[in-house]
Design an enzyme around this catalytic site. Structure first.
Site, PDB file in Angstrom:
ATOM      1  N   HIS A   7       2.755  15.042  -8.292  1.00 26.02           N
ATOM      2  CA  HIS A   7       2.159  13.881  -7.645  1.00 26.02           C
ATOM      3  C   HIS A   7       2.660  13.605  -6.225  1.00 26.02           C
ATOM      4  CE1 HIS A   7      -0.201  10.372  -7.393  1.00 26.02           C
ATOM      5  NE2 HIS A   7      -0.056   9.916  -8.605  1.00 26.02           N
ATOM      6  N   TYR A  13      -1.843  -3.096 -12.589  1.00 22.68           N
ATOM      7  CA  TYR A  13      -1.891  -2.227 -11.407  1.00 22.68           C
ATOM      8  C   TYR A  13      -3.205  -1.454 -11.424  1.00 22.68           C
ATOM      9  CZ  TYR A  13      -0.215   1.544  -8.230  1.00 22.68           C
ATOM     10  OH  TYR A  13      -0.039   2.433  -7.204  1.00 22.68           O
ATOM     11  N   THR A  23      -2.369   5.218  -1.023  1.00 27.26           N
ATOM     12  CA  THR A  23      -2.895   4.242  -1.982  1.00 27.26           C
ATOM     13  C   THR A  23      -2.359   2.841  -1.687  1.00 27.26           C
ATOM     14  OG1 THR A  23      -1.081   4.624  -3.536  1.00 27.26           O
ATOM     15  CG2 THR A  23      -3.076   5.963  -3.823  1.00 27.26           C
TER      16      THR A  23
END
EC number: 2.3.1.21
Length: 771
Positions: free
Chosen positions: A471, A587, A600
């Site tokens: 990630h 979230y 993001t």
């Protein structure tokens, strides 16, 4: 032994008459072709680099500018207002530099300077236009005159046929929100989660922070935003991902699934051959910058920065922090099968291997019956366990000899491929098939994926595929872009023979795959086993449920004049309240790629409006009209928050950066500590669909993706990823932990389904009344 002889470029023998040199024509031919390919690749990159560097102008426009200036000079008109004469006087006079040559050269230099100035001006105009965000706050389907004019100007200044990175220099910087706005929005977001006393205490702490610590932190953060390309992204990558010392498997990595209903071939080697070849095609276009940039509304460019590190990239472990290693063009990949690692070359004669050739190589690996070397079977578990033991083991046991060479082969490969010995995929006739498929992609056996690679391609023995992605280097939409291209290319461009093999002739002269060699001492084997046990405990604790919701989808939701994302988020709030009997900090990931190097931002989906709607749904005395009115208010609120997040006015990235700045400045902030320690018990994300529009879903309804997912973020919470597929399908990927008595992924999935149906019922009842 023919392959061994071909692998030797030259041989020599010493004779009484001297050295007798024997050259292999075949090998020299391949060396020559590789060199030609390399130079062609450099030339294309150089050309595309120039096209990107001068965008939105073009190299031909320079010639036009020069001709225009020269024409005016011959007409005895000086458009430079004396600058050409000034340049002319600075040039030396010599036999080789006549007065006429000086005049021409001065005109060319002036035209070039004028051309470069026009490019900069066009870029700044485009950057100013792209900084306008009022369009995103307009009602869906309604566009003001200002926005129409703005769109026309963006199209006019965007140039023609942009390359992938053409817009990078024109994208605006991510703005730093004001402290007042961030604190106000934060307090509003936590109000439904706190009682009056708790909220009053939080308000006092927040106002103290705003008065005392915030001004100094904000000044330094603004200074960073002026200097850095993006004031968030570098810290986000370092402190959220690379400095984490816990396992990245499940906790950080995410996965993407294959097509939901279709398996183009059941031959494992053939499917892997086609898909690897499609990935190489994608990589070639990526390295040349030839992919079209992704654009919102078909006009507004998104940042492409994250795509640079998709291939040839590995996360390297460190004691205190990891780092991301990205290399230029790599010519091999590493394949794992039944505990063995194999190195496979991706080029032959200066070109990519064809799908049929890749199938041959992968089939050789599948047919190999050798046993793993001592310590080799679970070696990749090092990347699944805690980071510090892996970093120490890498330094101690893999820094020399065959271990170093083999590890370098893995870490410098284009990507990692696992030829899995299990069969997975969605099967409606098998219970929990989607659940087991997701768990396999997320963690596998804990030792059969190299979790540090930018991504691991997983090919199952029944022909199904999947991807496990690290990630830190990028977010899910970036991997999704590549994956969508690959699956479409595999099914609609490459295809298979009637027997399920890759198309094309079989090349029997390919060099054999090379089995990586290891010398793993017993001490290291113990470290590997410890890492495996840590990873296995995490994997066994993952409770996963895949929920295919096909009662209705985007089509019906849009008819009710509601955002599909807002509809789903409110359904998740209702489902969570029914599941746990309380609200929680929620979230939702949104993107900030309208800004340069944006990644993001968080949308806090649990709002005052959404909790009011949920309570009304659970109150039997509330009429459906009131519920529907509250739903619309909550949906509008969610949409507004999502838009704020996309346009750089979110809450959490600003507070995160203020917290990091406070650490650098040794400023203790109770407010920031509390904010950053709050658990996200419901973490959600929408997977984008049809970023490339390579497949017409209406024409090929079965060729739809299943999306992807991630592990639970909190020990007692849920992780929910969803993908809106076509008009009538929404797929939910739900994760939690077995060890938590408060969560049950299957139960939550059923609550989501019922919540979706209950919200739809509100609209059905309203439609009946209107009739």
């Amino acid at each position: 032994m023919a392959e061994a002889h071909q692998a030797v470029g030259f041989q020599f023998t010493v004779t009484p008459d001297g050295i007798d040199l024997h050259l292999s024509r075949e090998v020299l031919k391949h060396i020559y072709l590789s060199g030609v390919t390399s130079w062609i690749k450099r030339a294309i990159r150089f050309k595309n680099g120039i096209l990107t560097g001068v965008y939105p102008a073009s190299p031909s426009s320079w010639l036009i500018a020069v001709i225009a200036i020269m024409s005016t000079m011959y007409a005895r008109i000086d458009p430079s207002l004396g600058m050409i004469d000034t340049i002319k006087r600075t040039l030396p006079v010599s036999d080789y530099m006549t007065v006429q040559t000086q005049t021409v050269l001065s005109a060319i230099l002036f035209a070039t300077g004028l051309w470069l100035s026009l490019i900069l001006m066009l870029r700044y105009i485009l950057k100013a236009l792209l900084s306008y965000h009022a369009w995103i706050f307009e009602s869906h389907g309604k566009m003001s005159f200002c926005t129409k004019l703005w769109l026309s100007l963006v199209k006019m200044f965007s140039g023609r046929r942009p390359l992938l990175y053409s817009f990078q220099a024109s994208l605006p910087r991510l703005p730093v929100p004001s402290v007042d706005d961030t604190i106000t929005r934060y307090l509003e977001s936590v109000r439904p989660l706190l009682d009056d006393e708790q909220y009053n205490q939080m308000e006092v702490v927040a106002n103290d922070f705003k008065r005392d610590e915030a001004p100094k932190l904000q000044k330094y953060l603004i200074l960073k935003s002026w200097w850095a390309t993006n004031y968030v992204s570098d810290w986000w990558e370092e402190y959220i991902y690379l400095r984490g010392r816990s396992p990245i498997m499940v906790n950080s990595n995410f996965y993407a699934m294959d097509l939901l209903y279709v398996i183009p071939t059941h031959r494992q080697a053939a499917r892997a051959g086609n898909v690897v070849h499609a990935m190489l095609q994608y990589r070639r276009k990526l390295e040349r910058g030839e992919h079209a940039p992704l654009r919102a509304l078909g006009v507004l460019p998104m940042c492409s920065y994250q795509m640079e590190r998709m291939f040839n990239t590995t996360r390297i472990p460190g004691i205190e922090t990891d780092f991301v290693q990205h290399l230029s063009d790599r010519k091999h990949l590493v394949v794992y099968h039944k505990g063995r690692f194999f190195k496979v070359w991706l080029y032959y004669g200066g070109r990519h291997l064809w799908p049929s050739e890749l199938e041959t190589q992968f089939q050789r690996i599948l047919d190999d019956t050798t046993e793993p070397q001592p310590g080799e079977l679970k070696l990749a578990a090092l990347t699944a366990g805690n980071r510090v033991p892996w970093a120490r083991a890498r330094l101690k046991y893999f820094s020399q000899g065959v271990n170093k060479a083999s590890l370098e082969a893995i870490e410098t490969s284009a990507f990692f491929l696992t030829l899995d010995d299990e069969a997975h995929g969605y099967d409606p006739d098998k219970l929990r098939s989607l659940d087991l498929y997701a768990k396999s992609l997320l963690h596998g056996k804990c030792y059969d994926r190299w979790f540090d690679k930018s991504f691991t391609l997983i090919a199952y023995k029944n022909g199904k595929l999947g991807v496990n992605a690290e990630h830190s280097w990028a977010d899910a939409p970036i991997v999704g872009h590549m994956w969508e291209y690959v699956l479409a290319t595999d099914c609609f461009h490459l295809g298979y023979t009637e027997e399920g093999h890759c198309k094309g002739d079989i090349n029997k002269g390919l060099p054999p795959t090379a089995k990586l060699q290891w010398d793993v001492p017993l001490e290291c084997q113990e470290v590997i086993e410890d890492s495996y046990m840590v990873a296995k405990e995490i994997a066994d604790d993952v409770d996963f449920h895949g929920c295919l919701f096909d009662e209705f989808g985007k089509g019906l939701i849009k008819k009710s004049r509601t955002s599909p994302d807002a509809f789903i988020q409110l359904a998740l709030q209702l489902a969570h309240f029914r599941d746990k009997g309380e609200f929680c900090l929620t979230y939702e990931a949104s993107m900030t790629r309208m800004f340069r190097e944006g990644r993001t931002e968080t949308v806090r989906s649990c709002t005052i409006e959404s909790t009011a709607f949920v309570r009304a749904m659970e109150d039997k005395n509330t009429k459906s009209a009131q519920r529907l009115d509250l739903f619309r208010k909550a949906a509008d609120k969610h949409q507004n928050m999502y838009r704020l997040a996309m346009t750089g006015s979110g809450i959490d990235r600003h507070l995160f950066c203020l917290y990091i700045m406070s650490k650098y400045l040794n400023i203790d902030s109770p407010f920031l500590k509390q904010v950053l320690s709050e658990p996200w018990r419901l973490s959600t994300s929408q997977t984008p669909q049809q970023q490339l529009n390579m497949v017409d879903i209406n024409k090929f309804p079965r060729y739809v993706g299943a999306g992807g997912g991630f592990g639970p973020v909190a020990d007692d919470g849920y992780g929910v990823s969803y993908i809106i597929v076509g008009e009538n399908l929404i797929t939910f990927h739900i994760s939690s932990k077995f060890s938590s008595p408060e969560t049950d992924s299957y139960r939550f999935g059923q609550n989501i389904r019922q919540a979706m149906l209950d919200i739809r019922a509100l609209f059905d009842q309203n439609d009946k009344k209107e009739m």
